[in-house]
Design a protein around this motif. Structure first.
Motif, PDB file in Angstrom:
ATOM      1  N   UNK A  50       6.945   2.521 -13.448  1.00 62.56           N
ATOM      2  CA  UNK A  50       5.989   2.378 -12.347  1.00 62.56           C
ATOM      3  C   UNK A  50       6.729   2.185 -11.034  1.00 62.56           C
ATOM      4  N   UNK A  51       5.988   1.896  -9.974  1.00 59.41           N
ATOM      5  CA  UNK A  51       6.567   1.744  -8.648  1.00 59.41           C
ATOM      6  C   UNK A  51       6.571   0.280  -8.221  1.00 59.41           C
ATOM      7  N   UNK A  52       7.422  -0.020  -7.247  1.00 60.68           N
ATOM      8  CA  UNK A  52       7.469  -1.360  -6.653  1.00 60.68           C
ATOM      9  C   UNK A  52       6.940  -1.270  -5.229  1.00 60.68           C
ATOM     10  N   UNK A  53       6.013  -2.159  -4.870  1.00 60.50           N
ATOM     11  CA  UNK A  53       5.471  -2.214  -3.519  1.00 60.50           C
ATOM     12  C   UNK A  53       5.943  -3.508  -2.860  1.00 60.50           C
ATOM     13  N   UNK A  54       6.688  -3.362  -1.770  1.00 53.95           N
ATOM     14  CA  UNK A  54       7.171  -4.518  -1.026  1.00 53.95           C
ATOM     15  C   UNK A  54       6.230  -4.764   0.144  1.00 53.95           C
TER      16      UNK A  54
END
Length: 381
Positions: free
Chosen positions: A253-257
Motif C-alpha cells: 500500500x501507500x504511505x500518506x504523510x
C-alpha cells in the motif's frame, strides 16, 4: 440488512470500482482525521470511514458484506436477531442468504472473488511536524514507523522454505464451504468462509518458522523523506509502495504523510504570501527613508516614503514562500506601525517643541490638547 451502510458512509454506489472506493476513502479520511478536523464527532466519523474502507477494499470481505450484510458473513438474521416467525439464522451464522436461495432454485447466485487473487496492502498515515522555516525551504529527513512487511524467509507464501501452499482440501480452493440447513421452507444452502484456509483457498502444511504462516512480519521501517519546499500546514504527500505488504503477492500500500507546521514568532503565512509587521518611529514615517525588514530569506532594505501613515502595507516581490505547484516565490507583505515614544529626553523635547512652534501648533492650547497628542492622533489615522 447491514447494521451500517458502508457504501453510503464512503459516498459511493454499490457497483463502485476499487479505485473509486480508494479515492473516496482518501478524500474523507483527510477531511475527518482528528488531527486535522477539530469537530467533536471527527474521531467517530474517522473510525467509521476506516471501518467501511477496511471492508470494501478487501474483495472477500466485500463479497461477504454484499451477501450477508457483514464482512465475516455473519450478518443480521431475517427480521433481526431471532428472526420473524422463527425464520432467523437460515445460514447458521445469523444471515439470511437470499442469493443462496436463488442459487438453489435457479442455479444462479453471486459471483465470488478469487480468494487467491493478489490484493494490495493497506495504506498508512504518518504525521510530520515542521518548523516554519523547514516548511518554507524543505528538507531531507528520516522517519521510522511500524508496518507489516512481506516475510523475508518465505517471501510472503507463509510456507516453510522448500515447501509451497497447496489447494485447501476442505473447500477445494474456493475459500468457502456450502452448508445445508433444515428450515420451515425446506433445506436451504448457505456459504461460509472455510474454517481451514480462512478464505484463502490455500492450505499450508508446514508453516514458515519466521512468520508462522502469515506471510508477513511486523517491522520498524526506516525511510528517507524529501520534504518539498513550500509545503503548508495540513497538506499531505503520498509515497507509493511504503504502506503495508499486500496479500497473495499483491503490491504494498501507500504511505500518506500529513504535515503540521509550527507557527513563527515573526511571520504569518497564507499560501505563498508571507506577512510581517514592522515598527518605525514617527520621525522616519514623517521624513521617509530606508529601514531594515525581516524576511524568511534574510533582512532586506525597504524604502519608506515621507508621510507614511501607520497601517500602510508594502510589497516585497519574491520574498515569500516557494509556490508548491508553480515557479518562483510568492511575495512578502510588510505592514508598518508608527510608534509614538512614551518618554522623551531633553533634546527630543526641545526639537519637538521647535517643530510645533514652526508648525503653528499650540502645545498647551485649550482643552488640554498638546503637540504630542496631535502627533499621536495624526499617525493613528
Amino acid at each position: 440488512m447491514a447494521e451500517k451502510d458502508y457504501y453510503s458512509i464512503l459516498g459511493v454506489s454499490k457497483d463502485a470500482s476499487d479505485d473509486e472506493i480508494k479515492h473516496a476513502y482518501r478524500k474523507l479520511s483527510k477531511k475527518w482525521h482528528p488531527d486535522i478536523n477539530k469537530a467533536p464527532d471527527a474521531e467517530a466519523k474517522f473510525k467509521e470511514i476506516n471501518e467501511a474502507y477496511e471492508t470494501l477494499s478487501d474483495p472477500q470481505k466485500r463479497a461477504n458484506y454484499d451477501q450477508y450484510g457483514s464482512a465475516d458473513g455473519a450478518g443480521a438474521g431475517f427480521g433481526g436477531a431471532g428472526g420473524q416467525g422463527g425464520f432467523g439464522n437460515f445460514d447458521g451464522g445469523g444471515g439470511f442468504g437470499f442469493d443462496d436461495i436463488f442459487s438453489q432454485f435457479f442455479g444462479g447466485g453471486q459471483q465470488r472473488a478469487d480468494p487467491s487473487a493478489p490484493r494490495q496492502g493497506r495504506d498508512l498515515q504518518y504525521q510530520m511536524t515542521l518548523e516554519f522555516e523547514e516548511a518554507i525551504f524543505g528538507k531531507k529527513t528520516e522517519i521510522k514507523y511500524n508496518r507489516e512487511a512481506q516475510c523475508k524467509t518465505c517471501h510472503g507464501t507463509g510456507a516453510k522454505p522448500g515447501t509451497s501452499p497447496v489447494t485447501c482440501s476442505n473447500c477445494g480452493g474456493r475459500g468457502y464451504v456450502v452448508t445445508e440447513t433444515n428450515t420451515p421452507l425446506g433445506r436451504m444452502q448457505s456459504r461460509q468462509t472455510c474454517p481451514v484456509c480462512h478464505g484463502t483457498g490455500k492450505e499450508i502444511k508446514e508453516k514458515c518458522p519466521t512468520c508462522g504462516g502469515r506471510g508477513k512480519t511486523d517491522e520498524r521501517h526506516t525511510l528517507e523523506v524529501k520534504v518539498p519546499a513550500g509545503i503548508d500546514d495540513g497538506q499531505q504527500m503520498r509515497l507509493q509502495g511504503q504502506g503495508e505488504a499486500g496479500d497473495n503477492g499483491g503490491p504494498y500500500g501507500d504511505l500518506y504523510i500529513v504535515f503540521r507546521v509550527k507557527p513563527s514568532k515573526d511571520f504569518t503565512r497564507d499560501g505563498s504570501t508571507i506577512y510581517v509587521n514592522q515598527d518605525i518611529t514617527f520621525a522616519r514615517a514623517a521624513l521617509g527613508g530606508k529601514i531594515q525588514v525581516k524576511t524568511v530569506h534574510g533582512d532586506v532594505e525597504l524604502k519608506v516614503p515621507a508621510g507614511t501613515q501607520t497601517g500602510t502595507t508594502f510589497r516585497l516581490k519574491g520574498k515569500g514562500a516557494p509556490r508548491l505547484r508553480g515557479n518562483g516565490n510568492g511575495d512578502e507583505r510588510v505592514t508598518v506601525n508608527v510608534v509614538t515614544p512614551k518618554t522623551l529626553n531633553k533634546e527630543q523635547k526641545i526639537a519637538l517643541k521647535a517643530f510645533a512652534k514652526a508648525s503653528g501648533d499650540n502645545i498647551a492650547g485649550k482643552g488640554g490638547s498638546n503637540f504630542f497628542d496631535k502627533m499621536k492622533d495624526a499617525f493613528d489615522k
